[in-house]
Design an enzyme around this catalytic site. Structure first.
Site, PDB file in Angstrom:
ATOM      1  N   ASP A  41      56.379  -8.503 -82.572  1.00  0.00           N
ATOM      2  CA  ASP A  41      57.799  -8.718 -82.865  1.00  0.00           C
ATOM      3  C   ASP A  41      58.069  -8.992 -84.354  1.00  0.00           C
ATOM      4  OD1 ASP A  41      58.012  -8.723 -80.013  1.00  0.00           O
ATOM      5  OD2 ASP A  41      57.579 -10.875 -80.009  1.00  0.00           O
ATOM      6  N   GLU A 212      66.450  -4.784 -75.547  1.00  0.00           N
ATOM      7  CA  GLU A 212      66.202  -6.102 -76.128  1.00  0.00           C
ATOM      8  C   GLU A 212      66.017  -5.931 -77.630  1.00  0.00           C
ATOM      9  OE1 GLU A 212      62.585  -7.781 -74.567  1.00  0.00           O
ATOM     10  OE2 GLU A 212      61.392  -5.998 -75.003  1.00  0.00           O
TER      11      GLU A 212
END
Length: 661
Positions: A41, A212
């Site tokens: 991420d 997301e």
């Protein structure tokens, strides 16, 4: 590149040779660019002409409820000014140091960091101790981009969710994007950046399906809303464009295609640094575990209308590579008509390019030769059937070519290609092959300066020079200045598993060593024991000699089964003995889904189809069922057997064993 600690092996004296030591080894900056720990991420930000990356941290722990198998306990920050050498500034926020976070909850997912008015605001999701939501979003504040960060005592009130992303518009207004699911959300923040202003809104104009990881940026007056999107079996990086940070946005398409090798997630950020735009993302290549990922980066560009051309995620990455380094072929910029695959060694995985044929094309861009004079290049290859010829091109044409020798099945050898012209400056290298069978493999190349010799050893060997470590583990080539008057001993460990060492000098087998000369290539090549199986025994699918796309996992019936099979994957067996005609085949399969089919081919992936086996759902990934069928034509002699997998989207089925009869 930040590299992991090397694991030493026990060594015994097994062979000797004469040489003199010389140059140090170099690290390389390619994808993934952080390898000393698992990271995911990545949010990239530029502060004070320095590029910072704020990723999450993957670790291993007991399964924590509501974490989907992910164990993520803290955050580190990394920085660079040359895209090659990265500094790990240590952890900046840890789960048990945040007052509102549930202790030992391991739920610190994708973060973000932004600067405003000389302060740095770090946003992160975590599991709240009060149990009020699946995730809450908190803020930690610092005076420097590397911290120390001091967490706010409570989470941001009025919102809950994952994957916070912060965008500050040109007018100073600040927006927080967050969420995961069918919809993504946006809310404006107050001037304090730790409380919301107004109501949460749903971002409009996005396609259906799980989404997301919102990341918003602005370029030439256009707002880009980018996000991981899972319309199928895993996440692709998609984007939309709009005229306002609040939307609505118009969906444009995909920037990076979804992974098809078992890595379900992806999560990204996009940033401009010194005039070039980059996309940061993650993959699981260093672990092959969906919950232990590593961060990568590639260049992106923009069309005149502002749209973003799709890119292929490269192994080359964005760091600088010198021609004086070992250039890993699997860290390519472009790969056509071949595949990469890991090779497991005692203490590490090594990735190579395999299934090389005449149509294979490998390109590695932006190799810096500087002004140094190079004499040739060493290529580390395996070619158990027919090597053919390797040709290397630079910007101005062919710079080297040589024939590749036939090797044993598990033997890797060093091949020297003399340069046919001088090469200077920044060059894009391209590798092509002629008269090569589909089992040629290429590991790395290394350019050798004039007047220098090279020592190469198989990964299985450990080497000492005068009782000091010389070559170990993944470091399997070293350059040396020859000295005809001073001769010392090199010692290498014994070979395990009944293998043997073949000493090769400039491609010729030698029983004893002689003093090295300039541009000599001395190669300690291990010929591993070849494991052959009767085609009529039950053969574990995990005993394959080659594969594409699949992975393995523990099998309830014992050993490992082949898993994470998708359409187009395959395994090969080049180690089966047919001592009598085979007329039938039986396989053991399991599937929780609709299954698919298995094609059995002879000789290569385009060879004759001798059987097609339908695979139904068996009610579970470890609920094994045997399927058998008569072969279209008998197999009367030894052939390479290719097991091809076909079906729809997603993971199809698992394979435990095969057996001919």
């Amino acid at each position: 590149m930040i590299t992991p600690s090397r694991i030493k092996k026990n060594r015994q004296i097994g062979c000797c040779v004469a040489l003199i030591l010389a140059f140090p080894l170099y690290t390389i900056a390619q994808n993934p660019f952080i390898t000393n720990r698992y990271t995911a991420d990545p949010t990239a930000r530029v502060f004070n002409d320095t590029l910072f990356v704020y990723p999450s941290s993957d670790t291993v722990c007991n399964l924590i409820e509501e974490n989907n198998g992910f164990c993520m306990h803290n955050y580190h920050v990394y920085s660079t000014t040359d895209l090659t050498h990265w500094t790990d500034h240590g952890h900046i926020v840890e789960q048990n140091s945040v007052p509102w976070v549930q202790k030992n909850s391991y739920g610190m997912w994708a973060p973000d960091c932004i600067r405003k008015d000389g302060r740095y605001y770090f946003y992160f999701p975590a599991i709240p101790a009060d149990g009020s939501a699946f995730r809450r979003i908190g803020v930690a504040i610092a005076q420097q981009p590397t911290g120390p960060f001091v967490p706010e005592p409570d989470y941001i009130q009025g919102i809950g969710g994952i994957d916070p992303n912060i965008f500050i518009d040109d007018d100073g207004r600040t927006y927080l994007y967050f969420g995961g699911g069918e919809q993504l959300n946006v809310v404006e923040l107050n001037e304090d950046l730790v409380s919301i202003k107004g109501q949460v809104a749903v971002v409009q104009g996005l396609p259906a399906g799980y989404k997301e990881g919102s990341f918003v940026f602005k370029r030439n007056g256009i707002y880009y809303f980018t996000f991981p999107h899972a319309p199928g079996a895993s996440e692709e990086i998609a984007y939309a464009m709009g005229k306002s940070p609040l939307g609505p946005f118009e969906y444009q398409g995909v920037i990076i295609d979804r992974w098809t090798d078992g890595c379900w997630t992806n999560h990204h950020s996009i940033v401009e640094y010194r005039g070039q735009w980059y996309i940061f993302y993650h993959h699981f290549e260093t672990s092959y575990s969906m919950t232990r990922r590593s961060i990568c980066a590639d260049k992106i560009s923009f069309n005149p209308d502002g749209t973003i051309p799709k890119i292929h995620a490269t192994k080359r990455g964005i760091g600088q590579i010198s021609a004086n380094q070992t250039i890993q072929a699997d860290r390519y910029s472009l790969l056509l008509n071949a595949h990469t695959a890991p090779q497991h060694h005692e203490a590490f995985y090594n990735w190579v390019i395999k299934d090389i044929t005449d149509s294979t094309r490998i390109r590695v861009d932006e190799i810096d030769f500087g002004q140094e004079d190079f004499a040739g290049v060493v290529a580390y290859v395996n070619a158990p059937t027919e090597g053919g010829n390797l040709q290397i091109r630079a910007n101005d044409g062919v710079i080297a070519s040589a024939s590749l020798p036939k090797t044993h099945l598990y033997q890797w050898v060093a091949v020297y290609l003399p340069l046919t012209k001088k090469v200077k400056g920044l060059q894009n290298l391209e590798f092509t092959f002629e008269n090569s069978s589909d089992d040629v493999q290429l590991d790395w190349i290394r350019f050798v300066p004039k007047g220098i010799a090279a020592i190469v050893k198989s990964y299985e060997l450990e080497m000492d020079y005068q009782n000091v470590e010389f070559l170990s583990g993944q470091n399997n080539i070293r350059l040396t200045k020859p000295d005809m008057t001073s001769i010392n001993e090199l010692q290498c460990g014994e070979v395990s598993n009944d293998g043997r060492i073949e000493i090769r000098l400039n491609g010729e087998t030698r029983n004893s060593s002689s003093p090295l000369k300039a541009n000599d290539i001395l190669d300690f090549s291990v010929i591993g024991k070849e494991h052959w199986f009767s085609a009529f025994d039950t053969i574990k699918a995990s005993a394959y000699t080659n594969m594409n796309g699949i992975s393995t996992e523990p099998c309830w019936s014992g050993g490992q089964n082949v898993a994470f099979i998708e359409n187009g994957d395959y395994i090969e067996f080049n180690n089966l003995i047919f001592d009598r005609p085979a007329r039938n085949i039986e396989v053991s399969v399991a599937s929780e889904r609709l299954g698919g089919s298995i094609e059995i081919r002879k000789d290569n992936i385009k060879g004759e189809v001798i059987a097609t086996i339908d695979v139904p759902s068996t009610g579970g990934w470890q609920n094994w069922n045997s399927r058998h069928i008569e072969l279209n034509t008998p197999v009367n002699e030894n052939h390479k057997i290719v097991v091809m997998f076909n079906g729809g989207d997603g993971f199809l089925f698992n394979l435990d064993w095969i057996r001919f009869y």
